[in-house]
Design a protein around this motif. Sequence first.
Motif, PDB file in Angstrom:
ATOM      1  N   GLU A  45       0.819  -1.197   0.000  1.00 37.63           N
ATOM      2  CA  GLU A  45       0.000   0.000   0.000  1.00 37.63           C
ATOM      3  C   GLU A  45       0.861   1.259   0.000  1.00 37.63           C
ATOM      4  OE1 GLU A  45      -2.405   0.090   3.536  1.00 37.63           O
ATOM      5  OE2 GLU A  45      -0.692   0.341   4.868  1.00 37.63           O
ATOM      6  N   PHE A  46       0.268   2.302  -0.500  1.00 38.45           N
ATOM      7  CA  PHE A  46       0.909   3.613  -0.559  1.00 38.45           C
ATOM      8  C   PHE A  46       1.004   4.206   0.843  1.00 38.45           C
ATOM      9  CE2 PHE A  46       1.871   7.803  -2.071  1.00 38.45           C
ATOM     10  CZ  PHE A  46       1.088   8.679  -1.338  1.00 38.45           C
ATOM     11  N   VAL A  47       2.150   4.849   1.125  1.00 38.82           N
ATOM     12  CA  VAL A  47       2.331   5.537   2.396  1.00 38.82           C
ATOM     13  C   VAL A  47       2.474   7.048   2.185  1.00 38.82           C
ATOM     14  CG1 VAL A  47       3.838   5.819   4.414  1.00 38.82           C
ATOM     15  CG2 VAL A  47       3.383   3.524   3.487  1.00 38.82           C
ATOM     16  N   ALA A  48       3.419   7.433   1.338  1.00 40.17           N
ATOM     17  CA  ALA A  48       3.677   8.860   1.126  1.00 40.17           C
ATOM     18  C   ALA A  48       4.458   9.047  -0.159  1.00 40.17           C
ATOM     19  CB  ALA A  48       4.452   9.460   2.297  1.00 40.17           C
ATOM     20  N   SER A  49       4.348  10.242  -0.740  1.00 44.41           N
ATOM     21  CA  SER A  49       5.126  10.570  -1.926  1.00 44.41           C
ATOM     22  C   SER A  49       5.519  12.029  -1.893  1.00 44.41           C
ATOM     23  CB  SER A  49       4.356  10.241  -3.201  1.00 44.41           C
ATOM     24  OG  SER A  49       3.167  11.000  -3.274  1.00 44.41           O
ATOM     25  N   ILE A  50       6.530  12.350  -2.708  1.00 46.69           N
ATOM     26  CA  ILE A  50       7.077  13.699  -2.705  1.00 46.69           C
ATOM     27  C   ILE A  50       7.466  14.081  -4.123  1.00 46.69           C
ATOM     28  CG2 ILE A  50       9.418  12.880  -2.178  1.00 46.69           C
ATOM     29  CD1 ILE A  50       9.674  15.403  -0.351  1.00 46.69           C
ATOM     30  N   SER A  51       7.247  15.332  -4.446  1.00 49.63           N
ATOM     31  CA  SER A  51       7.557  15.829  -5.779  1.00 49.63           C
ATOM     32  C   SER A  51       9.063  15.966  -5.981  1.00 49.63           C
ATOM     33  CB  SER A  51       6.877  17.183  -5.994  1.00 49.63           C
ATOM     34  OG  SER A  51       7.389  18.135  -5.058  1.00 49.63           O
ATOM     35  N   ARG A  52       9.460  16.285  -7.202  1.00 47.53           N
ATOM     36  CA  ARG A  52      10.876  16.359  -7.534  1.00 47.53           C
ATOM     37  C   ARG A  52      11.627  17.406  -6.710  1.00 47.53           C
ATOM     38  NH1 ARG A  52       7.920  14.875 -11.677  1.00 47.53           N
ATOM     39  NH2 ARG A  52       8.662  13.242 -13.095  1.00 47.53           N
ATOM     40  N   SER A  53      10.991  18.516  -6.479  1.00 45.33           N
ATOM     41  CA  SER A  53      11.646  19.582  -5.725  1.00 45.33           C
ATOM     42  C   SER A  53      11.453  19.415  -4.217  1.00 45.33           C
ATOM     43  CB  SER A  53      11.075  20.937  -6.135  1.00 45.33           C
ATOM     44  OG  SER A  53       9.714  21.035  -5.740  1.00 45.33           O
ATOM     45  N   GLY A  54      10.493  18.595  -3.839  1.00 41.53           N
ATOM     46  CA  GLY A  54      10.168  18.443  -2.421  1.00 41.53           C
ATOM     47  C   GLY A  54       9.091  19.388  -1.944  1.00 41.53           C
ATOM     48  N   SER A  55       8.565  20.200  -2.849  1.00 40.25           N
ATOM     49  CA  SER A  55       7.604  21.213  -2.434  1.00 40.25           C
ATOM     50  C   SER A  55       6.208  20.649  -2.211  1.00 40.25           C
ATOM     51  CB  SER A  55       7.538  22.330  -3.470  1.00 40.25           C
ATOM     52  OG  SER A  55       7.130  21.813  -4.724  1.00 40.25           O
ATOM     53  N   ARG A 107      -1.894   5.531  -7.538  1.00 36.00           N
ATOM     54  CA  ARG A 107      -2.525   4.884  -8.689  1.00 36.00           C
ATOM     55  C   ARG A 107      -1.510   4.047  -9.457  1.00 36.00           C
ATOM     56  NH1 ARG A 107      -4.432   9.189 -11.860  1.00 36.00           N
ATOM     57  NH2 ARG A 107      -2.533   9.101 -13.099  1.00 36.00           N
ATOM     58  N   SER A 108      -0.287   4.566  -9.575  1.00 32.55           N
ATOM     59  CA  SER A 108       0.750   3.833 -10.294  1.00 32.55           C
ATOM     60  C   SER A 108       1.079   2.517  -9.601  1.00 32.55           C
ATOM     61  CB  SER A 108       2.011   4.691 -10.427  1.00 32.55           C
ATOM     62  OG  SER A 108       1.737   5.848 -11.201  1.00 32.55           O
ATOM     63  N   LEU A 109       0.959   2.508  -8.257  1.00 26.33           N
ATOM     64  CA  LEU A 109       1.151   1.251  -7.533  1.00 26.33           C
ATOM     65  C   LEU A 109       0.086   0.245  -7.975  1.00 26.33           C
ATOM     66  CD1 LEU A 109       2.318  -0.545  -5.238  1.00 26.33           C
ATOM     67  CD2 LEU A 109       0.666   0.560  -3.716  1.00 26.33           C
ATOM     68  N   ARG A 110      -1.159   0.683  -7.997  1.00 27.00           N
ATOM     69  CA  ARG A 110      -2.250  -0.226  -8.394  1.00 27.00           C
ATOM     70  C   ARG A 110      -2.058  -0.706  -9.826  1.00 27.00           C
ATOM     71  NH1 ARG A 110      -5.561   3.690  -5.768  1.00 27.00           N
ATOM     72  NH2 ARG A 110      -6.243   4.509  -7.807  1.00 27.00           N
ATOM     73  N   ASP A 111      -1.536   0.167 -10.698  1.00 28.51           N
ATOM     74  CA  ASP A 111      -1.335  -0.173 -12.114  1.00 28.51           C
ATOM     75  C   ASP A 111      -0.015  -0.903 -12.342  1.00 28.51           C
ATOM     76  OD1 ASP A 111      -2.800   2.959 -13.278  1.00 28.51           O
ATOM     77  OD2 ASP A 111      -3.720   1.090 -12.585  1.00 28.51           O
TER      78      ASP A 111
END
Length: 127
Positions: A45-55, A107-111
Motif C-alpha cells: 500500500e501507498f504511504v507517502a510521496s514527494i515531488s521532484r523539488s520536495g515542495s 494509482r501507479s502502484l495499483r497499475d
Amino acid sequence: VQLQASGGGLVQAGGSLRLSCVASGRTFSSYVMGWFRQAPGKEREFVASISRSGSSTYYADSVKGRFTISRDNAKNTVYLQMNSLKPEDTAVYYCAADGGSAQAMERSLRDNTLDAWGQGTLVTVSS
C-alpha cells in the motif's frame, strides 16, 4: 535508478524511526519518490510521496500527521520520518522512484507502473 532503503528496526508503540532511501545515479532529482509498505498477508500500500523539488507531499490517511516524507537532492536521498508508531504500522517498507507525478504514485502502484523499487526495510512496532 537503483534504490537502497535502510533504517528499519524494532520499536515500541509511540516511538519513532527514520527511514532513508539512497538512489544511485545523477538523475535523482528527475524522479518523484514514494514510500510504500506491505504487512504480512496484505497487499502493498501507498504511504507517502514527494515531488521532484520536495515542495509537494502526499500521504495515506492512515499516516497523516504522524509520518513526514522529505528529500535531499544533493544527497540523492529520500526520508520517511515516522512518529507515534502503532503496531499496525508493522510492515516491510519500500521506497520507489517514478518519472510521473507524485500525486499519481498511489494509482501507479495499483497499475504496477512505478519505475524502480528499493529492496525494503522491515519495521516492527511492538505493543
